[in-house]
Write a protein that holds these residues in place. Structure first.
Motif, PDB file in Angstrom:
ATOM      1  N   ASP A  56      32.260  44.112 -53.446  1.00 41.34           N
ATOM      2  CA  ASP A  56      32.822  45.238 -52.961  1.00 41.34           C
ATOM      3  C   ASP A  56      31.695  46.307 -52.601  1.00 41.34           C
ATOM      4  O   ASP A  56      31.601  47.028 -51.444  1.00 41.34           O
ATOM      5  CB  ASP A  56      33.867  46.035 -53.812  1.00 41.34           C
ATOM      6  CG  ASP A  56      35.261  45.287 -53.614  1.00 41.34           C
ATOM      7  OD1 ASP A  56      35.494  44.823 -52.878  1.00 41.34           O
ATOM      8  OD2 ASP A  56      35.900  45.085 -54.839  1.00 41.34           O
ATOM      9  N   SER A  57      30.474  46.170 -53.286  1.00 39.21           N
ATOM     10  CA  SER A  57      29.362  47.011 -52.999  1.00 39.21           C
ATOM     11  C   SER A  57      28.753  46.422 -51.839  1.00 39.21           C
ATOM     12  O   SER A  57      27.983  47.352 -50.885  1.00 39.21           O
ATOM     13  CB  SER A  57      28.689  47.254 -54.306  1.00 39.21           C
ATOM     14  OG  SER A  57      27.766  46.051 -54.512  1.00 39.21           O
TER      15      SER A  57
ATOM     16  N   ASN B  67      29.992  44.427 -49.534  1.00 40.08           N
ATOM     17  CA  ASN B  67      30.904  43.814 -48.237  1.00 40.08           C
ATOM     18  C   ASN B  67      30.484  43.209 -47.181  1.00 40.08           C
ATOM     19  O   ASN B  67      30.108  43.363 -46.023  1.00 40.08           O
ATOM     20  CB  ASN B  67      31.092  45.604 -47.483  1.00 40.08           C
ATOM     21  CG  ASN B  67      32.169  45.388 -46.614  1.00 40.08           C
ATOM     22  OD1 ASN B  67      32.992  44.752 -46.612  1.00 40.08           O
ATOM     23  ND2 ASN B  67      32.231  46.495 -45.579  1.00 40.08           N
TER      24      ASN B  67
ATOM     25  N   ASP C 206      30.579  39.479 -45.000  1.00 40.14           N
ATOM     26  CA  ASP C 206      31.336  38.852 -43.882  1.00 40.14           C
ATOM     27  C   ASP C 206      31.798  37.495 -44.456  1.00 40.14           C
ATOM     28  O   ASP C 206      32.849  36.987 -44.482  1.00 40.14           O
ATOM     29  CB  ASP C 206      30.572  38.707 -42.577  1.00 40.14           C
ATOM     30  CG  ASP C 206      30.473  40.048 -41.883  1.00 40.14           C
ATOM     31  OD1 ASP C 206      31.424  40.609 -41.417  1.00 40.14           O
ATOM     32  OD2 ASP C 206      29.269  40.274 -41.995  1.00 40.14           O
TER      33      ASP C 206
ATOM     34  N   CYS D 179      39.140  41.060 -54.231  1.00 40.45           N
ATOM     35  CA  CYS D 179      38.254  42.098 -53.923  1.00 40.45           C
ATOM     36  C   CYS D 179      38.957  43.152 -52.800  1.00 40.45           C
ATOM     37  O   CYS D 179      39.805  42.893 -52.172  1.00 40.45           O
ATOM     38  CB  CYS D 179      36.862  41.442 -53.031  1.00 40.45           C
ATOM     39  SG  CYS D 179      35.736  40.943 -54.314  1.00 40.45           S
ATOM     40  N   LYS D 180      38.602  44.402 -52.849  1.00 34.94           N
ATOM     41  CA  LYS D 180      39.038  45.332 -51.746  1.00 34.94           C
ATOM     42  C   LYS D 180      38.728  45.002 -50.584  1.00 34.94           C
ATOM     43  O   LYS D 180      39.617  44.973 -49.619  1.00 34.94           O
ATOM     44  CB  LYS D 180      38.516  46.734 -52.376  1.00 34.94           C
ATOM     45  CG  LYS D 180      39.075  47.164 -53.662  1.00 34.94           C
ATOM     46  CD  LYS D 180      38.581  48.628 -54.076  1.00 34.94           C
ATOM     47  CE  LYS D 180      38.869  49.020 -55.424  1.00 34.94           C
ATOM     48  NZ  LYS D 180      38.224  50.341 -55.876  1.00 34.94           N
ATOM     49  N   ASN D 181      37.330  44.694 -50.416  1.00 30.44           N
ATOM     50  CA  ASN D 181      37.018  44.239 -49.191  1.00 30.44           C
ATOM     51  C   ASN D 181      37.268  42.836 -48.796  1.00 30.44           C
ATOM     52  O   ASN D 181      36.979  41.850 -49.510  1.00 30.44           O
ATOM     53  CB  ASN D 181      35.583  44.888 -48.996  1.00 30.44           C
ATOM     54  CG  ASN D 181      35.143  46.157 -49.203  1.00 30.44           C
ATOM     55  OD1 ASN D 181      35.935  46.789 -48.755  1.00 30.44           O
ATOM     56  ND2 ASN D 181      34.135  46.386 -49.771  1.00 30.44           N
ATOM     57  N   LYS D 182      37.508  42.360 -47.691  1.00 26.10           N
ATOM     58  CA  LYS D 182      37.785  41.177 -47.130  1.00 26.10           C
ATOM     59  C   LYS D 182      36.608  40.325 -46.821  1.00 26.10           C
ATOM     60  O   LYS D 182      35.950  40.952 -45.794  1.00 26.10           O
ATOM     61  CB  LYS D 182      39.066  41.308 -46.216  1.00 26.10           C
ATOM     62  CG  LYS D 182      40.369  41.706 -46.825  1.00 26.10           C
ATOM     63  CD  LYS D 182      40.913  41.118 -48.102  1.00 26.10           C
ATOM     64  CE  LYS D 182      42.004  41.639 -48.907  1.00 26.10           C
ATOM     65  NZ  LYS D 182      42.232  41.089 -50.147  1.00 26.10           N
ATOM     66  N   PHE D 183      36.684  39.196 -46.936  1.00 25.26           N
ATOM     67  CA  PHE D 183      35.398  38.279 -46.464  1.00 25.26           C
ATOM     68  C   PHE D 183      36.107  36.868 -46.462  1.00 25.26           C
ATOM     69  O   PHE D 183      36.963  36.616 -47.140  1.00 25.26           O
ATOM     70  CB  PHE D 183      34.376  38.394 -47.370  1.00 25.26           C
ATOM     71  CG  PHE D 183      34.504  38.381 -48.865  1.00 25.26           C
ATOM     72  CD1 PHE D 183      34.434  36.991 -49.405  1.00 25.26           C
ATOM     73  CD2 PHE D 183      34.794  39.258 -49.655  1.00 25.26           C
ATOM     74  CE1 PHE D 183      34.720  36.734 -50.634  1.00 25.26           C
ATOM     75  CE2 PHE D 183      34.961  39.128 -51.078  1.00 25.26           C
ATOM     76  CZ  PHE D 183      34.977  37.850 -51.620  1.00 25.26           C
TER      77      PHE D 183
END
Length: 361
Positions: free
Chosen positions: A75-76, A78, A80, A100-104
């Motif tokens: 998340d830190s 972020n 791809d 995770c909050k951020n999607k990858f």
């Protein structure tokens, strides 16, 4: 520039780690690359080219307990895409994709068949299959592994990319000429790898004892849980003075170059890098007939026993390799075969895959 994270267990000199670090060192100028490592230790650490501030240490915890710290790190950053290899890291990567909050995106790579050292693979087959099928891409490092993914784990063919592990022959040759302080053993055969039960090294040691060549040495390079057992076995076979356990080394290539030829005795191999590294330095390889060995070493350059259990056949191959170790026709065929695993071509395949995965919605 896409942001790419590689997840590594450690920097120890295992086959998967060497492959991933080679890729990192080839791709770091084309992408913004970070490395998240579970245990920040190992001889390969000094060979990685990315800046130290882009290496995130999870603190040495057990891999299965690293999910939450890994999610925080991802998340830190972020990213791809997240890339990793190995049964458990692959599963953890896909789990983190959904937590995770951020999607990858995820690109996982399969380097082995069902792990014969661990019952978890059979017990958790359905869970592993469930997770693998939810990765954006799964790399198979051999044709045998592609078949395994499709037939055993039921991964759809359109998710699988067959990409062989790369080898840089020029780099292998250059590293083979580096000075090694403890390279003082002569007239030796060489094994390099983790000392685990799947490597079947007691079989190799027994075969070496049966060879009955008093002036010949066996060098075993690597660490692992089987070490003390193997030392005891060499003592039992009364060949302790001719079997040398040198531990894990950062640069194995001077050892390969100095050997008469190389050995493997595994019960299972998917795509053994040690075979490519030996062939890169024009060394013959005697092996048990694993799928991975036979896929790399075609009939003209194969020195394989008739079965994994047939020790007399293995000893015969060892004797034949002693006779043929400098055979120019065989060495020429080895050089031809190793060109099929050219690093530039394989790195380009990874680049195409990463870009295509990142461009998808």
């Amino acid at each position: 520039m896409y942001k790419v994270v590689f997840l590594l267990r450690s920097f120890n000199a295992g086959g998967i780690e060497r492959v991933l670090i080679n890729l990192i060192n080839e791709l770091y100028l084309s992408y913004s690359i970070y490395v998240v490592v579970v245990k920040n230790e190992g001889d390969l650490k000094s060979s990685i080219l990315i800046p130290k501030e882009k290496i995130i240490d999870l603190g040495g915890m057990r891999l299965l307990k690293s999910v939450i710290p890994l999610c925080k790190a991802l998340d830190s950053i972020n990213p791809d895409v997240l890339i990793t290899g190995g049964d458990i890291p692959n599963c953890i990567a896909v789990i983190c994709k959904f937590l995770c909050k951020n999607k990858f995106k995820t690109i996982i790579s399969q380097h082995n068949y069902a792990n014969s050292e661990a019952n978890y693979f059979k017990l958790l087959k359905h869970a592993i299959s469930f997770l693998y099928k939810r990765s954006d891409s799964v790399i198979a490092v051999s044709q045998g592994i592609e078949d395994f993914l499709k037939e055993y784990l039921k991964v759809k063919k359109n998710k699988i990319s067959l990409i062989y592990n790369p080898i840089d022959v020029d780099e292998c040759v250059d590293k083979s000429h580096q000075q090694i302080n403890n390279l003082n053993i002569e007239n030796y055969l060489l094994f390099c790898g983790r000392l685990t039960s799947v490597k079947n090294l007691s079989f190799m040691i027994e075969a070496f004892a049966l060879l009955k060549e008093k002036d010949l040495n066996l060098v075993i390079c690597g660490d692992g849980p089987e070490l003390e057992k193997l030392i005891s076995f060499a003592t039992e076979k009364k060949i302790k003075s001719n079997v040398h356990f040198i531990g894990s080394v950062e640069n194995v290539f001077p050892w390969i170059r100095g050997s008469l030829y190389c050995l493997m005795s595994s019960t299972s191999e998917a795509f053994p890098m040690f075979v490519l590294e030996s062939f890169a330095l024009n060394k013959l390889m005697v092996s048990t007939p694993t799928k991975g060995y036979l896929e790399i070493a075609n009939d003209d350059i194969s020195f394989s026993s008739t079965s994994i259990e047939d020790i007399s056949s293995y000893v015969n191959m060892m004797r034949l390799a002693l006779e043929k170790k400098n055979d120019e026709k065989i060495i020429k065929k080895i050089k031809c075969r190793i060109s099929d695993f050219n690093k530039a071509s394989i790195v380009n395949q990874y680049t195409i895959l990463i870009n295509s995965i990142c461009e998808k919605d």
